[in-house]
Every structure is written in C-alpha cells, then in structure tokens.
Design a protein around this motif. Structure first.
Motif, PDB file in Angstrom:
ATOM      1  N   VAL A 185       0.827  -1.208   0.000  1.00  0.00           N
ATOM      2  CA  VAL A 185       0.000   0.000   0.000  1.00  0.00           C
ATOM      3  C   VAL A 185       0.863   1.260   0.000  1.00  0.00           C
ATOM      4  N   LEU A 186       1.822   1.326   0.916  1.00  0.00           N
ATOM      5  CA  LEU A 186       2.615   2.546   1.072  1.00  0.00           C
ATOM      6  C   LEU A 186       3.541   2.802  -0.114  1.00  0.00           C
ATOM      7  N   SER A 188       3.016   1.873  -3.099  1.00  0.00           N
ATOM      8  CA  SER A 188       2.184   2.216  -4.263  1.00  0.00           C
ATOM      9  C   SER A 188       1.691   3.652  -4.176  1.00  0.00           C
ATOM     10  N   ALA A 189       1.474   4.131  -2.953  1.00  0.00           N
ATOM     11  CA  ALA A 189       0.886   5.451  -2.760  1.00  0.00           C
ATOM     12  C   ALA A 189       1.912   6.559  -2.561  1.00  0.00           C
ATOM     13  N   LEU A 190       3.114   6.202  -2.106  1.00  0.00           N
ATOM     14  CA  LEU A 190       4.113   7.206  -1.764  1.00  0.00           C
ATOM     15  C   LEU A 190       5.436   6.914  -2.455  1.00  0.00           C
ATOM     16  N   ALA A 195       7.885   6.293   1.894  1.00  0.00           N
ATOM     17  CA  ALA A 195       7.160   5.073   2.255  1.00  0.00           C
ATOM     18  C   ALA A 195       7.882   4.273   3.337  1.00  0.00           C
ATOM     19  N   TRP A 198       7.170   5.604   6.862  1.00  0.00           N
ATOM     20  CA  TRP A 198       5.835   5.297   7.351  1.00  0.00           C
ATOM     21  C   TRP A 198       5.718   3.831   7.768  1.00  0.00           C
TER      22      TRP A 198
END
Length: 438
Positions: A185-186, A188-190, A195, A198
């Motif tokens: 998730v991280l 892919s998003a950041l 990432a 986080w």
C-alpha cells in the motif's frame, strides 16, 4: 531421585509428572480454556503478531535503504544482525527480570520499549542512526518473546501447552503479512523515500497492547507462588544459575537448538525479498505475491506445527521440519526453476522454515524449573538469536563473491543441520506438568 540434590533434583521432580494428551485435535485447547487462559492467549497472540510485523519491516525496506543511502549489502545486513544481537541481550535480561518481578510486568515494559524505538527508526537521518535505533529496538524485541513465551507456557495446562503456545506463534505470520500489506500500500501510494519511514511508524502500534495487558492479563499462579516462596525464605535466583552442573548440559543443547532454528530462518527471511528483486528481477510490488505464498505457508506451518507438537512430541516435530527445510531451501535456491514454479514452492518453504517454531516456546518452558524458567528460556532462545544474528550479515558479505541464492543456501542448510543434531540430543518434554519451587 536418590542421590540427586539442588537443580538436578528439581528437574527430576518435574519430569516425574507428565499428563497424557487426551484430545489431540488442534482446537481442543481453545474450547476447554478458562477465562484467564483465553485472555492470556489473545494478548500473547496479538503481541507476537505485532512483534513479527515490527521485525519484518526492515527486510522489506532493505532494498530501498541500500539505494537511498548507497549502503553496501554487508552493511545493510549488519542492521538486521545488530537487532538480533541486541535481542539476545534483551531476551536474557527480560527473562531474568520476569523471574524477579513477574511475567506480565516485564512483558508490558518490553512492548513499550520496542514500539518506541520503531518510531525512532522512522526519523533516522542516515544509516548509522538507523543502525543504532534498530539495535535499541532489538533489546525490547528479544525481551518480549522471553516474557510472553514463559507467560503462555505457565498459564496453559500441560495437555494443551504445545497447541496453545504454537498457535500463538502463528501470529508471527499474520504480523509478517501485515508488514507486506503495508509495504504494498505505502510503496504504491508514496515515493520510496517517504514510504519506508511510514513503515516504521506503523511499527509503533504494539504499544496499544499494553492497555489490554494491564487490564485483563493475570500473572501465572505457579510463577507468583514460586516468587512468594522465595521471598519468604529471603532468596532470589542467580542469573548464572542456569549454568549450574545439573542444568548446564540442558542450557548448552537448548542454546544450540535455538541457534540452528533461528539462524536458518533469518538467513532466509532477511534476504529473500532482495533475492526476488535482484536475481529474479521482480519489482517490489511484483514480489508481493511471492512473499504472500511464503507467508501463507508459514502460517499453515505454525498451525500444523502446533498440532504436531502435542501429537508426535516436540523433538519429532523439530527433526521432521529441519529435514524438510533443508530440502526445500536447496530446491528454491539451487534448481533452475521458473518464477511460476518458484511461486508455488514458496508455500512449502514457508511451511518448513517456520512451523518448527510452534514447539520452541513450550519445549523451552518445560526444560527448566519454575524459579529459573524465565532466565533459562530467555537465555537459550536469545543466545540462538545472537548467533543466528550473524547469518544475515554473513550472507550479505559473502554474496559479494557468489550469488545471493548460494549464500542463503550455505547458511540456511548449515543452521538446519545444527538444529537437527541438537533436537536429537535433547529429551522429549510433551505433557510435563509445571511445579512451584523455590
């Protein structure tokens, strides 16, 4: 028991009381649990899951760290090694502390410790800072297992101990899965440079578990009564008593057992994400499915191992799984397999490389008398962590002169061989009843 005195006599007394396993089904232990047993079970399962998530975050971001800070593979592996070396110290210290102030209080402290330093990792500004933060995190990481495993082992009745403690061990695979999900998730998003930070922030989540421990989990009766008996006599166990003549052989063999089982595991799990993205040419997100197969096998292995621990005994579980792990590791790293076959092989790799852990907590609990259980279990398991901690760094360093696959195979196979020999040399403890002693 004629002629036996001191620690040797205490061990012999405990060995004399062994209960048969009446219902050998995997779920029998849970259906028959008391309220305190269930509360302890869920607290330790959640703690172990979050512990697993916390530890596995670094192997998942190791490739990003190497790129961002231009770190060589050996140094990157050193951070994993530092965490494990520190956990060896933390585990022995926490085990001794658990014998002095109690299992539950020690567990609370260790969880807060490693949660805080996971958060510190997120704010590291260079690799040296991250290395120090990971080492400090390791002190609590090792201590959490030592206190939690003894707490579970003493709370659960003898006829269910293997399955209950082993089922808690399966929480590690859940935590590993949560870490992989967070990575997918991280990342892919950041952007990668944000990432990975986080990921470590999420690793601070276990601190919330302390509120549950304080409110609902009780100290095991056998431990509380033993400490009360010692206090009435003005006695306290020495941290070095696990090396007394009657117990020394057990401590040595149990430490070698722990070294083999953990050295093999860490050699594989620390570097497998890197192996998939470099030698198998998969992207970080693309490797998620391969890690998912590994984690699914790991979770299944924990549950099957928990059942077998009570069904066929702790020793037989270790012997079967160590041989299985050797075979699958060699196939995974040495055979010219397609990525599709490698994905399928990930399940048995996770199964055999993890499932034996289900017997470790109960086995080490049963090897020692109550007054020394925290110290003995904490030392042996975390001695194994300390020596096994060298494997990630050594794999990283020797991979500079050979393929990463070969480096992983050398250390994993050697470790599982040691695991087999040590298990063969130790006694079976299945069904042992734990006693109050002072």
């Amino acid at each position: 028991m004629v002629g036996r005195t001191g620690p040797e006599a205490k061990l012999a007394a405990e060995e004399a009381t062994v209960l048969p396993i009446e219902d050998a089904s995997l779920t029998a232990f849970y259906k028959d649990m008391t309220v305190p047993e269930r509360r302890t079970f869920w607290a330790c399962a959640a703690g172990w899951a979050l512990d697993g998530m916390d530890f596995m975050i670094y192997p998942l971001v190791i490739g990003t760290i190497i790129k961002l800070w231009n770190v060589d593979a050996g140094s990157a592996g050193l951070a994993a090694t530092a965490t494990l070396l520190a956990s060896a110290v933390g585990g022995w210290a926490a085990g001794y502390l658990a014998d002095r102030i109690g299992r539950v209080r020690t567990l609370q402290f260790t969880i807060l410790w490693f949660s805080f330093f996971s958060l510190v990792c997120a704010f590291a500004q260079d690799f040296n800072q991250l290395l120090i933060a990971r080492a400090l995190l390791g002190l609590g990481f090792g201590g959490e297992w030592a206190a939690g495993a003894v707490l579970m082992g003493e709370t659960i009745r003898a006829q269910y101990r293997g399955r209950a403690v082993g089922s808690v061990q399966s929480g590690w695979a859940i935590g590993w899965g949560l870490a992989v999900l967070a990575q997918a998730v991280l990342f892919s998003a950041l952007p990668p440079e944000e990432a990975w930070r986080w990921m470590f922030v999420i690793g601070a989540a276990p601190a919330l578990l302390v509120f549950y421990l304080r409110a609902y989990v009780e100290e095991p009766k056998v431990a509380a009564e033993t400490r009360a008996l010692q206090a009435s006599r003005g006695e306290s166990p020495s941290i070095l008593e696990i090396f007394a003549p009657g117990i020394l052989k057990t401590t040595i063999l149990a430490s070698l057992l722990s070294t083999g089982c953990q050295g093999g595991y860490y050699a594989i799990t620390t570097w497998l994400p890197r192996f998939l993205t470099t030698e198998r040419k998969l992207s970080i997100v693309g490797s998620t499915g391969y890690l998912a197969a590994l984690i699914a096998g790991s979770f299944t292995g924990y549950l099957v191992g928990a059942w077998l621990s009570d069904k066929i005994g702790r020793r037989n579980l270790f012997l079967v799984f160590s041989l299985g792990a050797i075979g699958v590791v060699l196939a995974y790293t040495q055979l010219p397999l397609s990525n599709e076959i490698l994905w399928v092989l990930g399940f048995p790799l996770g199964f055999f490389a993890s499932g034996y852990f289900s017997g470790m907590g109960a086995f080490l609990t049963e090897l020692y008398p109550t007054r020394l259980r925290g110290s003995g279990q904490g030392f042996c398991y975390n001695f194994g962590r300390g020596i096994g901690a060298l494997f990630p760094a050594l794999v990283g360093y020797i991979s500079a002169g050979m393929t990463l696959a070969n480096a992983i195979a050398i250390f994993a196979v050697g470790a599982y061989g040691l695991f087999f020999v040590a298990a063969f040399s130790l006694p079976e403890t299945r069904g042992k009843v734990l006693h109050v002693d002072g």
